[in-house]
Structure formats: C-alpha cells, structure tokens
Design a protein around this motif. Sequence first.
Motif, short mmCIF file in Angstrom:
data_model
loop_
_atom_site.label_atom_id
_atom_site.label_comp_id
_atom_site.label_asym_id
_atom_site.label_seq_id
_atom_site.Cartn_x
_atom_site.Cartn_y
_atom_site.Cartn_z
N LEU A 111 0.82 -1.20 0.00
CA LEU A 111 0.00 0.00 0.00
C LEU A 111 0.86 1.26 0.00
O LEU A 111 0.55 2.24 -0.69
N ALA A 112 1.97 1.24 0.74
CA ALA A 112 2.89 2.39 0.74
C ALA A 112 3.46 2.60 -0.65
O ALA A 112 3.56 3.75 -1.14
N VAL A 113 3.83 1.53 -1.33
CA VAL A 113 4.36 1.63 -2.68
C VAL A 113 3.30 2.15 -3.64
O VAL A 113 3.55 3.05 -4.44
N LEU A 114 2.10 1.57 -3.56
CA LEU A 114 1.03 2.00 -4.46
C LEU A 114 0.65 3.45 -4.23
O LEU A 114 0.33 4.18 -5.18
N THR A 115 0.69 3.88 -2.98
CA THR A 115 0.38 5.29 -2.68
C THR A 115 1.41 6.21 -3.30
O THR A 115 1.07 7.24 -3.88
N GLU A 116 2.70 5.83 -3.19
CA GLU A 116 3.76 6.64 -3.81
C GLU A 116 3.68 6.60 -5.33
O GLU A 116 4.03 7.58 -5.99
N ALA A 117 3.23 5.49 -5.90
CA ALA A 117 3.15 5.34 -7.35
C ALA A 117 1.92 6.03 -7.93
O ALA A 117 1.88 6.30 -9.13
N SER A 118 0.95 6.31 -7.11
CA SER A 118 -0.34 6.84 -7.55
C SER A 118 -0.17 8.07 -8.45
O SER A 118 0.67 8.92 -8.18
N PRO A 119 -0.89 8.12 -9.53
CA PRO A 119 -2.04 7.30 -9.93
C PRO A 119 -1.65 6.05 -10.74
O PRO A 119 -2.52 5.31 -11.19
N ARG A 120 -0.38 5.82 -10.90
CA ARG A 120 0.09 4.65 -11.65
C ARG A 120 -0.30 3.36 -10.92
O ARG A 120 -0.25 3.29 -9.70
N ALA A 121 -0.69 2.36 -11.69
CA ALA A 121 -0.99 1.04 -11.16
C ALA A 121 0.22 0.13 -11.41
O ALA A 121 0.95 0.32 -12.38
N LEU A 122 0.44 -0.82 -10.52
CA LEU A 122 1.55 -1.75 -10.64
C LEU A 122 1.03 -3.18 -10.66
O LEU A 122 0.05 -3.49 -9.97
N ASP A 123 1.69 -4.03 -11.40
CA ASP A 123 1.29 -5.44 -11.37
C ASP A 123 2.01 -6.14 -10.22
O ASP A 123 2.84 -5.54 -9.54
N LEU A 124 1.69 -7.39 -10.02
CA LEU A 124 2.23 -8.12 -8.87
C LEU A 124 3.75 -8.22 -8.93
O LEU A 124 4.43 -8.06 -7.91
N GLN A 125 4.32 -8.46 -10.11
CA GLN A 125 5.77 -8.58 -10.20
C GLN A 125 6.45 -7.26 -9.85
O GLN A 125 7.48 -7.24 -9.17
N GLU A 126 5.88 -6.15 -10.27
CA GLU A 126 6.44 -4.85 -9.90
C GLU A 126 6.36 -4.64 -8.39
O GLU A 126 7.29 -4.12 -7.78
N LEU A 127 5.25 -5.07 -7.78
CA LEU A 127 5.14 -4.97 -6.33
C LEU A 127 6.18 -5.82 -5.63
O LEU A 127 6.73 -5.42 -4.60
N VAL A 128 6.49 -6.98 -6.17
CA VAL A 128 7.55 -7.84 -5.60
C VAL A 128 8.88 -7.11 -5.67
O VAL A 128 9.63 -7.07 -4.69
N TYR A 129 9.20 -6.51 -6.82
CA TYR A 129 10.46 -5.78 -6.96
C TYR A 129 10.52 -4.61 -5.97
O TYR A 129 11.53 -4.42 -5.29
N PHE A 130 9.46 -3.82 -5.90
CA PHE A 130 9.47 -2.67 -5.00
C PHE A 130 9.48 -3.09 -3.54
O PHE A 130 10.08 -2.42 -2.70
#
Length: 165
Positions: free
Chosen positions: A22-41
């Motif tokens: 959620l912290a990563v997605l909030t910083e990335a907003s409004p960009r969406a990330l897929d699961l593999q990108e979430l694993v990397y971040f």
Amino acid sequence: MHDVPISAAPFNSALETGVRALAVLTEASPRALDLQELVYFDYLIVHSGDAGGPTSLHPNTPLRNGELLVRRTVIEQGVLLMVSRGLAERLLRDNGISYAATDEAAPFLECLASIYTHSLRDRAEWAMQLFGGLDKDELKSYFDTNFERWTREFQSAVSVSDRLL
C-alpha cells in the motif's frame, strides 16, 4: 468471509506485506503496478541498502535475494487484503492484473504512527523516486544484473566473519 489467509505472526505476514504494498502503491499513484512490480518494490524497500539507498528496513540475511521467489504469494495475499478493505483496487487490463491505491490509502497510512511505518514510507518514496520511472522490463534487468553482485557481496562478508571467529 475471509478470502485471504491471515497469519498470526505479524513479521512478513499478509498484513505487513499489504501495508508495504500500500505504501508503494500510494507513492506510485495514480500509476498502477502489477504483482511482479510490487515484488520488486517490496524488495527495494525492505533491502534498500542493497540498492544504495537508506539503511535497509529489515536486517540483511543470507540468501535474501531468494526472497523474490518466495515472497510473491504473501505479497499477493497482502495486496488482496488491502483490496478487501477498500484501500487498493484490482484493475483488469489487456496485459493482466494490476493494482492501484484508492483515495483512502494515503489517509490510512497517515494514521499509522510507528517508527517502522514512517521508515517504510520514507523507503517507498525513495524507491519510487529512483526506480518509479522504470518499466517492468527495466526493473527486471536491474534485478538480474544486481542479484549476482548482492549474493557475492554477502557471501564475501560471511566468509570474512567466519575467519574472524
């Protein structure tokens, strides 16, 4: 009622990885990330020191680069937990499933006042500033290139400490 199994242990549980996602997605907003990108971040914010960033959020452990292989499931459980609470959303796209923070994500994170959460958010901001402009192939290339070096550096450090004992 529960679609996402929740562990009783908080360390690297669905709850902890969900908050990290959620912290990563909030910083990335409004960009969406897929699961593999979430694993990397997730790896970047937990082991930020490996990537020349701030001190790592978690201690350095042997073979931590293997975490990329085993964390995918718990990160998925975590992000689905955040989706189930309305803090993130799952988006179905032509190229697969991605996730984005909802408008409730940032206020929720603001309510979490622990030192760990502040450190987590600082590292998520750092990771997104440094790596957020990379596409998935560039992120994969970065990890492929650096994994071997990280493994060698850790093994060298262990060898030195073994000789000192």
